[in-house]
Every structure is written in C-alpha cells, then in structure tokens.
Design a protein around this motif. Structure first.
Motif: not given
Length: 540
Positions: A485-488, A519-523
């Motif tokens: 999910l992080h990668s996606a 947080e990854l999506a926001e970055r």
C-alpha cells in the motif's frame, strides 16, 4: 588543418569500442522486454483497422489530443498522420536509459510533427522508476521551448518520420545504413566473422571498422568529414576529436548523408552543458569541430540522427537475430525473408541441478511452487531448524532465498527471477501472467519487495487476483518496512490503492521511519487520495 594521428598506448594503437558495454546491455534488455510481441500484434491490428487511439492504447500510449480547437483546414493532415502513426515502432526506437533493464530514458520530449502553432509530441515518464507508459499530446510549444527544457531531453523527429510513420518505412533501410546488404551481416542475416571484410561494404560498416582500429582521421575522411583541431574562439578547452568520438557512438555515414539533406547548415551534437560537436555542412567540405559553445544558428541534432543503430550492434554481437526485430524493421532490412518476426515470448522456466550436501538435485518450478527432491514436509522441518541455528540442506537454503530476495541463488534461478522482474518493470502483463502459470510468485527482489509492491507497473486488475490467490501477503514489508500500500500510494493510481484496501491492506501501516500511508500521500502531494482520510485509523 592539423593532422590527427592514430593514438597509441604502450606502442599499440588505441581502439574505439563498437558500442559502450553499458549501452549494449541496456539495449539488449530493451529489445527483449521493451516492446513485447503481444503489444506489437495488438497495436498493429488496431492501426490496420483505422483505430489510431486503440493502437496507442495497445502500445501503452496515453492520448491527450483534442482536435476540436484545430482549424478545419489543418485537421485532415493531423488525422492522416495519426492514422499512419505506428506507436509500437515509435516505442521501439525511443532512447533508453543506460540501466541494466533497458527502460525508457525519462523526462524526454520527442517532437513528431508541427502544425502551425501546434506540436505533436510524445512524452516519456518523468522518472526511471515510473510505469513505462508514454503520453501523446497535441499543444502549442511551452514557454522557453528549446532553451529551458533540459538540453539532452529534447528530440526533434519531424524529419525522422521513418522511425514512426508507416508511409516512410522505405527510409528505414537507409537509416540503418543498409545498401545491398545490412552492415556487418551477410545477405541471409548471419553475422560476418570478426576478420571478414567483403568488398563493397556499406559506408556504415567501413567507418565503424576504421574507428574501432583507432583510425579516426581515416574514418572521417571516408565519410567526407574533415577534423578541425583549432581551439574555438573563447574556449580554453583543447579540441580532442578522438576522445569525443570515442565517448559518442557516432554513425559517421549517417552524418555524411546530412550533406545531401541539410546543405549549408550548421548542426550541433550536444556533448554536455555548453559544448558539443559542430558539424558544418558545406559544398566543398564538412568540418567537425570539438568542442563548441552552443549557438542559436546551429540546428541541434537528435540522438537518433547521429547514434549508431543499436539493432546493428546487437545483430553483430549475436545478441539479436533478424527474427527478433520489430516486424516493420525486419521487413525493411530483410525483405522477402519471411517468418513471424518479433521479440520472443516469455519462456517457461526449465529445471536445473544444484549441488546439495554433496549430491546433485534437480530443482525447478512445478504447480506454481519451487520443487526440490526433499518434499514439502522436510523443507518445513528444515525451516524450523534454520530458525534455531541448526544445519539445513542447500535445497532449503535456495527455497528460502527465493522467498526472501537474497542473492544466494543458483544462476539459473537468478536469471529466471530477472526475466520475470524485467517483464514487470516494462509493464508486460501478458508475459508476467504467462510466467506465473509456472513460477512460484512468492518471490522477492533484492530490496525485499514482492510482486505486490510492483503492481503499479502492470495491469493490477488482471494481476492482483492471481497474486492473492497464490497466497501473497498484502501486508508484506520490504527492507524499509513499506507495504504494497505504501508503494501504491507513492507510485500507483487511486484504483490500485482502493483495490489493495479492498484486499485487506491496513491504511494505518507505518514503515521503519514511522511514516504512515497517509503521511506518504501528503508528502507526494496526492490530492487524488483524499479518501484515505476516511479509512479506519486515519480519522482526525
């Protein structure tokens, strides 16, 4: 003009390699994986049916072309060009990054045609690790066109239509430097011996052989090019044609043909920021000067106009056969040869032997699992022993390495894993599915990622159900602690993110640095993933 002697090193002439090793490896991978046979067949079928948008879709090209704002007087020409566009042939000839996988050179703009104030352009992915999809756009030139755009990322193919327009395929033979035969090949397509130099060789073949022997001046003279050794005005850099020609796999024969097509012009081959090779075309001479400051009066040559054809180098090395070529290239170079040319399909893995505790055991894939003579129950016991530090068989070590992504694999398994990985990287969903009929999909690559981490590169709608059925863990973490999910979230589409959530992926998972999915999506400034805030664990 000053003479350019043959360079010598320890009494022997310097030689110029036919093709840089890194480039050869990259192009070999590009030819095997970059344009799959199934892609060519589907794109060709749609093009012959008059469906240019369908041909682009089959070749992995997203279309952003709106003809509504185009004056009616110009529409027929644009529509005719689009109908004759072979997107799979275009992808075949695009420049590649010199990485081991042969992926497209990122952030490159290829100008295909001009229609008044509109330009038909092809854009490559903005990063090397992105899906290998292209974008075809029709729009006015952006501000700073030709100046602010990265100097080595702009390719003008408006006069290289033989690389993408099926109406100009007769020019492919000349572009490859073929005369009565293809350079370095016999008429039947087999490579010449290393010391075999038949009379009447094509100019491309003669100049390359001279360059490889270090005879730079003789090679240029054969192409009608004179080397100017004078230091350009205002430059402190002493010209060194030998070094620049060595670093650039120039096709001197193709440059010679420019005298006919571009008489009286000054053409620039970029070598680096602010300097390059200047080719002045005159009626009485052609002068190659190195290096020069970029000048607005010089026409910048695209890489495809001066670089030696990679296909010729691969054919000469024996890394490619005529039947491996794109069908349109094959028919242009070897008319009447027949057969069904195209890149080979994904081969099914064959078992091989490994030395296990002093005995040779046959190891291979069967029923989508890595099978050894030890049996599943014995391997489970050995996994427990391995966890306790006890002795295990070499077969058990190999099975564990396949699932853990370590490098301790027999060569045949490393090659099979690499074959599957490269098809994933190039988005060859058909090839991946064919291999998964035999492979154990519970493999990891060197950085610990599973095939679920790479779903953004392929058609996840077709591949995700197969991987879940095979038992892949949707929460498996790579070496950085990131889940699929992080990668996606970082690379994939909203549809892929939703599909993983529906498969049970935890939206509150964090990596080793403590970064959550949100947080990854926001970055990454993923405004299209706002729905993640409503998932369990993200309420605010």
């Amino acid at each position: 003009m000053a003479s350019v002697p043959v360079r010598r090193h320890r009494g022997r002439p310097w030689t110029i390699p036919s093709f840089p090793p890194e480039a050869a490896v990259s192009w070999r991978a590009a030819r095997r994986y970059g344009v799959p046979r199934a892609m060519i067949e589907r794109a060709t079928a749609r093009r012959l049916a008059g469906d240019w948008r369908g041909a682009c879709a089959a070749a992995g090209v997203d279309v952003d072309v709106d003809l509504d704002g185009i004056p009616r007087s110009r529409r027929p020409r644009i529509e005719e060009d689009l109908l004759r566009l072979a997107p799979d042939l275009l992808r075949w000839h695009l420049p590649r990054a010199e990485d081991e996988h042969g992926r497209l050179r990122p952030n490159t703009m290829v100008l295909l045609a001009r229609y008044g104030s509109r330009l038909l352009q092809l854009l490559t992915p903005d990063r090397l690790d992105r899906p290998q999809r292209l974008t075809l756009v029709l729009r006015p030139p952006r501000p700073g066109w030709g100046t602010s755009y990265p100097f080595h990322r702009l390719e003008d193919w408006t006069w290289l239509r033989e690389l993408w327009d099926v109406r100009r395929l007769d020019g492919l033979r000349s572009w490859y430097g073929a005369t009565d035969r293809v350079p370095f090949l016999r008429p039947d397509g087999t490579p010449l011996d290393a010391d075999e130099e038949p009379p009447g060789a094509p100019l491309t073949e003669r100049t390359i052989r001279l360059l490889e022997r270090g005879e730079v001046e003789a090679a240029c003279a054969a192409a009608g090019i004179e080397l100017d050794m004078r230091t350009p005005k205002g430059s402190r850099y002493r010209p060194d044609p030998f070094r620049v020609i060595r670093d650039h796999p120039l096709d001197l024969a193709r440059l010679a043909r420019l005298q006919r097509d571009e008489p009286g012009r000054s053409l620039l081959i970029l070598h680096g920021p602010g300097y390059g090779l200047l080719l002045r075309l005159r009626e009485d001479s052609r002068v190659l000067t190195v290096p020069v400051t970029m000048t607005p009066n010089a026409v910048r040559l695209p890489e495809a106009a001066w670089r030696r054809a990679p296909d010729l180098e691969l054919l000469r090395l024996g890394w490619l056969t005529p039947d491996d070529l794109h069908p349109l290239v094959h028919d242009a170079l070897f008319p009447g040869r027949g057969g069904t040319p195209g890149p080979p399909e994904a081969p099914l893995p064959e078992p091989s032997r490994i030395l296990c505790n002093g005995e040779w055991h046959l190891v291979g894939f069967r029923d989508r699992a890595l099978q050894t003579p030890h049996g599943a129950e014995q391997l489970r016991r050995e996994r427990l022993l391995r966890g306790l530090g006890g002795p295990v068989s070499d077969c058990s070590v190999v099975a564990a390495a396949w699932r853990r992504g370590t490098r301790r694999l027999p060569r045949f398994l490393r090659m099979q894993r690499q074959d599957l990985l490269r098809r994933v990287l190039h988005g060859d969903t058909d090839g991946v599915l064919r291999l998964l009929d035999a492979f154990d999909p519970r493999m990891r690559v060197a950085d610990g990622r599973t095939l679920l981490h790479l779903l953004h590169l392929v058609d996840h709608e077709r591949l995700l159900p197969r991987l879940l059925e095979a038992g892949l863990d949707v929460e498996a973490a790579d070496e950085t602690g990131r889940t699929p999910l992080h990668s996606a979230v970082e690379h994939g589409t909203p549809a892929l993110v939703r599909a993983l959530l529906a498969a049970g992926a935890r939206p509150d998972a964090t990596d080793r640095s403590g970064a959550s999915v949100l947080e990854l999506a926001e970055r990454a400034r993923r405004g299209d993933l706002e729905f993640l805030r409503n998932e369990k664990g993200h309420g605010r």
